[in-house]
Enzyme design. Structure first.
Site, mmCIF file in Angstrom:
data_model
loop_
_atom_site.group_PDB
_atom_site.id
_atom_site.type_symbol
_atom_site.label_atom_id
_atom_site.label_comp_id
_atom_site.label_asym_id
_atom_site.label_seq_id
_atom_site.Cartn_x
_atom_site.Cartn_y
_atom_site.Cartn_z
ATOM 1 C CE1 TYR A 156 2.504 61.170 -33.097
ATOM 2 C CE2 TYR A 156 2.597 62.284 -30.970
ATOM 3 C CZ TYR A 156 2.373 61.146 -31.719
ATOM 4 O OH TYR A 156 1.999 59.977 -31.101
ATOM 5 C CG HIS A 182 -1.860 61.574 -36.124
ATOM 6 N ND1 HIS A 182 -0.617 61.959 -35.715
ATOM 7 C CD2 HIS A 182 -1.904 60.222 -35.990
ATOM 8 C CE1 HIS A 182 0.077 60.894 -35.358
ATOM 9 N NE2 HIS A 182 -0.676 59.834 -35.510
#
Length: 341
Positions: A267, A317
C-alpha cells in the site's frame, strides 16, 4: 461564498464600464470627426479583452497554473480522477465491496467489527467533514506538503513553508526547535493511530485508517478510552477537537494504489497519500522534505536514524516507484519540489 459573489459582481461591473467607455468613444469619434479614433479598432480590442475575461472565468483556479488542468500530460490524465472523494464522511460513507476486500487485509485483524456499524458510530461521534473540494476560478489554494527527510536540515525553508494556505505534515514530524527549516505552522497533520502525536489546537488531524479497529479507535479516543493497543500501543485519549478530525477514504486509498502505484508494494506510504490528497484539494502544490539528503542518507530531519529508509527494502512501500511518481509530477509542473539547500 460572499467573497466569490463580490468578485463576480466587480468583474460584471467592469464589463459594463468597458461597454460604456467604448460606446462613448465610438460616439465621440463619429460626432467629432476625429480620424485618429477607429470604432472598428476599439471594438476589436474590446472583443479581445472580453474573450480573455471569458477564458479566465472558465479557468479551474485563480493561480497562474492549476494542478487539475487536463491535457497537459497524458500520463497525468490517465491517473488523476477527481470524481473520487478523498474523505470518508457522513454523506460519503459507503465503501464498495471490492475496496473493502482489499482494505480489510492491509493490516489483518481477527474478527473485525461490521464496517457499516463502525462507520455509523464514527459519524455519530465526529461531524461530517468540511468541504475541501470547493475549487473554482476565484480560488488559488497554495499547499505545502512537508515530508520528514533529513534534506530539510539547514534549508531555511521555514518562512517560505509558513506562507502557504494549507501546510500538511505527517506522522511524528515535530516543528518545535526546527522552525527555521520546517516552519512553525500546520493546518493538516496526516497520521494513523500508531503514529499520533500531540497536535496544536488549530490543527486538523487527518486519520489514514488501515483497518476497522482504527475507526473504532477514533470513537474510543474521544469517549471512553478503552482501546490502547492495535498491533502496537496507541493513545487511550487524544486532545483533538471533534470538528478537527477528518478520515481518509479507503476508496481513495485504493484509487492511489491502483491508478498511481499500479499495485507496487502492499500500500502507499503516508507521504504519497499526502501528495495525492493535495493534488485533489489544492490548486498549487509545493513539496518539501522528500527523498534522501544530499549524501544519499534516508533519515529524518530530527534524528540520524540509519534504519529510517528501511521501508524501501521491506516491500510494504515501493519507495523507488513512489519517487518516480513524484519525479514525474515535478517534470510536468504539477508539483514543485524543494530539495534543500
Amino acid at each position: 461564498m460572499a467573497i466569490i459573489m463580490h468578485r463576480s459582481f466587480k468583474r460584471f461591473t467592469l464589463i459594463l464600464a468597458l461597454f460604456a467607455v467604448t460606446s462613448f468613444l465610438v460616439n465621440y469619434t463619429q460626432n467629432s470627426g476625429l480620424s485618429m479614433w477607429s470604432p472598428d479598432k476599439y471594438f476589436s480590442r474590446f472583443s479581445e479583452h472580453f474573450r480573455r475575461f471569458m477564458m479566465m472565468s472558465r479557468r479551474l483556479c485563480d493561480c497562474e497554473t492549476c494542478v487539475t488542468e487536463p491535457e497537459i500530460s497524458l500520463w497525468f490524465d490517465e491517473r488523476f480522477n477527481q470524481s473520487i472523494p478523498p474523505l470518508l464522511t457522513k454523506h460519503n460513507n459507503l465503501i464498495p465491496e471490492s475496496v473493502y476486500k482489499w482494505w480489510v487485509h492491509l493490516q489483518a485483524e481477527r474478527n473485525p467489527k461490521n464496517i457499516n456499524d463502525t462507520i455509523q458510530e464514527l459519524f455519530e461521534t465526529i461531524p461530517s467533514a468540511v468541504d475541501l473540494m470547493d475549487g473554482g476560478p476565484y480560488r488559488c489554494r497554495r499547499c505545502a506538503v512537508v515530508g520528514n527527510s533529513g534534506n530539510l536540515k539547514n534549508s531555511v525553508y521555514g518562512a517560505e513553508i509558513d506562507d502557504h494556505d494549507f501546510i500538511m505534515r505527517m506522522n511524528h514530524a515535530p516543528t518545535a526547535k526546527y522552525e527555521v527549516d520546517v516552519g512553525r505552522k500546520t493546518t493538516h497533520h496526516f497520521v494513523y493511530p500508531e503514529s499520533v502525536r500531540e497536535l496544536q489546537d488549530n490543527v486538523t488531524m487527518v486519520l489514514i485508517p488501515f483497518k476497522t479497529l482504527d475507526l473504532q479507535w477514533v470513537v474510543s479516543a474521544l469517549t471512553n478510552g478503552t482501546i490502547n493497543h492495535t498491533y502496537a500501543p496507541v493513545p487511550r485519549k487524544i486532545r483533538v477537537s471533534r470538528e478537527k478530525i477528518l478520515v481518509y477514504s479507503p476508496e481513495f486509498m485504493k484509487y492511489i494504489y491502483d491508478r498511481w502505484l499500479l499495485n507496487h508494494g502492499r500500500y502507499p506510504s503516508t507521504g504519497l497519500f499526502s501528495v495525492i490528497f493535495a493534488l485533489h484539494v489544492c490548486d498549487k502544490v509545493d513539496l518539501y522534505g522528500f527523498g534522501a539528503d544530499s549524501k544519499g542518507n534516508w533519515h529524518h530531519y530530527w534524528e540520524n536514524n540509519p534504519s529510517a529508509g528501511a521501508f524501501r527494502q521491506t516491500g510494504v512501500h515501493d519507495g523507488d516507484f513512489e519517487a518516480t511518481i513524484i519525479g514525474n509530477l515535478s517534470s510536468i509542473n504539477k508539483v514543485t519540489i524543494f530539495y534543500g539547500r
